[in-house]
Design a protein around this motif. Structure first.
Motif: not given
Ligand code: BTN
Length: 328
Positions: A91-93, A114, A117-120, A125, A189, A192-193, A211
């Motif tokens: 995950s880049t975050n 990735q 990836g994690r979302g909100r 993600w 969609k 996402g951020i 993002i």
């Molecule tokens: C959402 O749930 O709408 C937010 C999604 C965000 C995804 C991005 S991908 C790059 C960055 N790294 C992650 O693990 N999540 C964010």
């Protein structure tokens, strides 16, 4: 992933078949090593066709992110000096989070694949090789985290500016910060951020601004996503989307916004946000963290990023937190 997996994926990015023997020769390794590297890429979720007598092939030709590609796309030298492109990250975050210790430099981390990836709101993600843009910006603020409540809305506005400059004028904002396309059924969609804040409430503080933007989703990926989605390839006539060009435009817009945010706050973007809001004049339903629901129409967005609704019980404000918004 095996250290040869990504170089092999780069070789396969032309969408053609490459035999195990040809790949083994190219990288000066045995065919068994090529086989192991392919298996390791598959274990990381990359789909690779393997056909006896022909070799290996990706489902489609893809363009990868690269410094060279970004430079050709016109990324400013300042941004080139801030960005790191990784072949594969969880995950880049998360990567930035592990690296940011106290006050440091502003940084941008992007990756081609990735894997976690994690979302909100604790969601995942989904991002497959060549299908999405995934990147995070680590940004230092002198102010405290308390003053950054409107940041995610300003970041959404910046993404819309970048997408408009790329010609995607139909993109709109869904509070608090999703990028969507309106459809007769509601919305799909596109991006996402996920913003994570660290540091002191009084300052200084750091934001990790992640993002994810869908470029060209395969059918399989769409099946794995549990909400209506779209991608840039579906919004334009020519079916190729170069991630380097898209990232360049988005980063220019984002950096403009981030540089001005500390002095101007969300107030500077509020008018633009409202103009590009996906749901003007529609009936909206908010689902609160305790499960209760509120319906109403959009009245305003406050300068700290709260959604202000006209409800049966009068005008009410809601902060993002754990609330989810639907059209009703
Ligand atoms: C959402 O749930 O709408 C937010 C999604 C965000 C995804 C991005 S991908 C790059 C960055 N790294 C992650 O693990 N999540 C964010």
């Amino acid at each position: 992933m095996h250290k040869l997996s990504f170089p092999i994926l780069e070789a396969l990015s032309d969408g053609q078949f490459h035999s195990g023997e040809q790949l083994a020769q190219r990288f000066n390794v045995s065919r068994a090593t090529v086989f192991n590297a392919i298996q390791s890429a598959e274990a990381a979720g990359v789909r690779i066709y393997s056909v006896r007598g022909k070799g290996y092939q990706l489902p489609q030709a893809i363009t990868l992110l690269s410094l060279e590609g970004l430079t050709t796309a016109g990324l400013s030298p300042t941004l080139v000096s801030m960005i790191e492109i990784h072949p594969v990250l969880d995950s880049t975050n998360q990567f930035l989070r592990e690296q940011l210790t106290g006050v440091g430099q502003n940084r941008i981390i992007a990756c081609n694949l990735q894997t976690a990836g994690r979302g909100r709101r604790g969601r995942q993600w989904q991002a497959q090789l060549g299908e999405s843009l995934t990147f995070s910006i680590g940004w230092q603020f002198q102010c405290g985290a308390a003053e950054l409540s409107g940041l995610s809305l300003s970041v959404g506005a910046a993404l819309i500016r970048g997408l408009h400059r790329l010609g995607f004028s139909q993109t709109a904002l869904k509070w608090p910060n999703d990028i969507v396309i309106n459809t007769p059924q509601g919305y799909d969609k596109l991006a996402g951020i996920l913003i994570e804040l660290q540091g002191d409430m009084e300052g200084p503080s750091q934001a990790i601004i992640g993002i994810g933007l869908n470029l060209n989703l395969s059918k399989q990926t769409r099946v794995n996503i549990d909400q209506p989605v779209t991608d840039l390839a579906s919004l334009q006539t020519q079916n190729t989307v170069d991630p380097n060009t898209v990232l360049t435009h988005l980063l220019h817009a984002l950096l403009d916004t981030l540089q001005g945010y500390e002095s101007n706050g969300f107030a500077a973007d509020k008018e633009f946000w409202l103009k590009n809001n996906a749901f003007s004049n529609q009936s909206l339903k908010l689902i609160l963290s305790n499960g209760s629901q509120v319906t109403g129409t959009l009245h305003d967005i406050s300068e700290d990023g709260a959604l202000v609704l006209n409800t049966e019980a009068g005008i009410k404000s809601f902060h993002a937190g754990e609330i989810s918004l639907r059209t009703s």
